[in-house]
Design an enzyme around this catalytic site. Structure first.
Site, PDB file in Angstrom:
ATOM      1  N   SER A 270       0.709  -4.861 -14.167  1.00  7.27           N
ATOM      2  CA  SER A 270      -0.186  -5.321 -13.039  1.00  7.27           C
ATOM      3  C   SER A 270      -1.706  -5.138 -13.890  1.00  7.27           C
ATOM      4  O   SER A 270      -1.821  -5.754 -14.951  1.00  7.27           O
ATOM      5  CB  SER A 270      -0.396  -4.426 -11.757  1.00  7.27           C
ATOM      6  OG  SER A 270      -1.344  -4.980 -10.795  1.00  7.27           O
TER       7      SER A 270
ATOM      8  N   HIS B  83       5.802  -6.914  -5.723  1.00  8.71           N
ATOM      9  CA  HIS B  83       4.821  -6.361  -6.889  1.00  8.71           C
ATOM     10  C   HIS B  83       4.902  -4.771  -7.003  1.00  8.71           C
ATOM     11  O   HIS B  83       5.186  -4.061  -5.968  1.00  8.71           O
ATOM     12  CB  HIS B  83       3.363  -6.516  -6.350  1.00  8.71           C
ATOM     13  CG  HIS B  83       2.280  -6.270  -7.551  1.00  8.71           C
ATOM     14  ND1 HIS B  83       2.098  -7.464  -8.455  1.00  8.71           N
ATOM     15  CD2 HIS B  83       1.564  -5.441  -7.843  1.00  8.71           C
ATOM     16  CE1 HIS B  83       1.011  -6.690  -9.128  1.00  8.71           C
ATOM     17  NE2 HIS B  83       0.835  -5.509  -8.543  1.00  8.71           N
TER      18      HIS B  83
ATOM     19  N   ASP C 263       5.629 -11.745  -4.414  1.00 10.59           N
ATOM     20  CA  ASP C 263       4.283 -11.230  -4.637  1.00 10.59           C
ATOM     21  C   ASP C 263       3.070 -12.270  -4.608  1.00 10.59           C
ATOM     22  O   ASP C 263       3.578 -13.363  -5.443  1.00 10.59           O
ATOM     23  CB  ASP C 263       4.430 -10.604  -6.361  1.00 10.59           C
ATOM     24  CG  ASP C 263       3.251 -10.066  -6.958  1.00 10.59           C
ATOM     25  OD1 ASP C 263       2.335 -10.063  -6.497  1.00 10.59           O
ATOM     26  OD2 ASP C 263       3.663  -9.538  -8.279  1.00 10.59           O
TER      27      ASP C 263
END
Length: 319
Positions: free
Chosen positions: A147, A271, A241
């Site tokens: 991320s 995610h 996501d």
């Protein structure tokens, strides 16, 4: 996976929490009971160290040493929207990386927004990669992150290419946010209702880059950066996501720029799945594939010669 996250009720929007409350919630989710086994992860040892910065400050890192050493080292940059997460929230993830790759892993506890907005987290990430290179010379050096950490990893790779300071064998980019305009995320069918929302991402960009003009910097607006001559990349995405499409777009742009790319899709996953491997079997299966793909990159002639050559000629896409 979504039912597990919502066991205590509907998720509270990020903006409704203080940063400290959000950090506590993130850490508590990451610290849920883990699978206990006697596998390679049990042989990984860890010690905390300190990295000095150019401005006279310092931050922690955690160095993981695997039971079986393949002569590799990973600089790992944790996720959490540049504001959440730390080396404790990502402890198990780093142990998995160390054990699976036979690599020393240096997990950087870079300073976070909003107390330290852009470019401080990126500068700390660069400092961490340089510290890793100095501390573990002669090893194949991988940049990795999930991320926001994946976003920082690309920024470190860009800096290393432009300065010539470091050579990297590969990048591991797990569901990276790369579009600060959020055009891809806003158009996603999974923009709401799948743990991470578009508004959550907008809030995190507000914390990380409060000066909207700087969101056009190449180290922030990665889809519009010059991606040529970066290390071979494994790009992992999750199906449900809001960042899925921009992750695919990044993989495509890297390939067009001549960077060898392996894209690992995450069917049925959301995610953050790399932190859920001990409780979601599908996340563990995909996490294992991601690391197998990275291992294959490192074992390939092109990946092995990356630090010496500094150039790539062919793009490879995973199925």
């Amino acid at each position: 996976m979504i039912k597990w996250q919502r066991a205590d009720g509907p998720p509270v929007p990020m903006r409704a929490l203080t940063v400290e409350q959000a950090r506590e919630r993130y850490l508590s989710n990451a610290a849920l009971p883990r699978r206990q086994d006697g596998g390679p992860r049990a042989a990984v040892t860890a010690v905390d160290r300190t990295i000095d910065t150019a401005d006279g400050s310092a931050f922690r890192c955690r160095v993981y040493t695997p039971g079986t050493d393949e002569g590799r080292v990973v600089t790992y940059l944790h996720g959490g929207g540049w504001a959440l997460g730390d080396i404790d929230s990502h402890d198990q993830a780093c142990r998995i990386v160390a054990a699976s790759l036979g690599a020393v892993v240096v997990s950087a506890d870079y300073r976070r927004a909003p107390e330290f907005p852009y470019p401080t987290p990126l500068l700390d990430a660069i400092a961490a990669a340089r510290w890793t290179s100095r501390s573990f010379p002669g090893r194949e050096h991988v940049l990795a992150g999930d991320s926001a950490g994946a976003h920082l990893a690309v920024g470190v790779a860009l800096d290393a290419r432009d300065t010539g300071d470091l050579g990297f064998a590969a990048q591991l980019l797990l569901y990276p946010p790369v579009d600060p305009r959020l055009l891809f995320a806003a158009a996603s069918p999974y923009a709401e209702g799948y743990l991470l929302t578009v508004d959550d991402m907008a809030y995190h960009y507000d914390l990380y880059v409060p000066d909207a003009r700087r969101r056009f910097d190449p180290a922030v607006d990665l889809l519009n950066a010059d991606l040529r001559n970066l290390p071979p990349a494994v790009v992992a995405t999750a199906e449900f996501d809001p960042l899925h499409d921009e992750g695919v777009e990044l993989a495509d742009k890297l390939a067009v720029a001549g960077v060898p790319v392996r894209h690992v899709p995450g069917p049925g996953l959301v995610h953050g799945y790399f932190l859920m491997q001990d409780i979601v079997p599908a996340a563990a299966t995909c996490g294992e594939r991601v690391l197998r793909e990275l291992d294959a990159v490192l074992r390939s002639p092109r990946g092995a010669s990356r630090a010496a050559s500094g150039r790539y000629a062919e793009a490879v896409r995973g199925d």
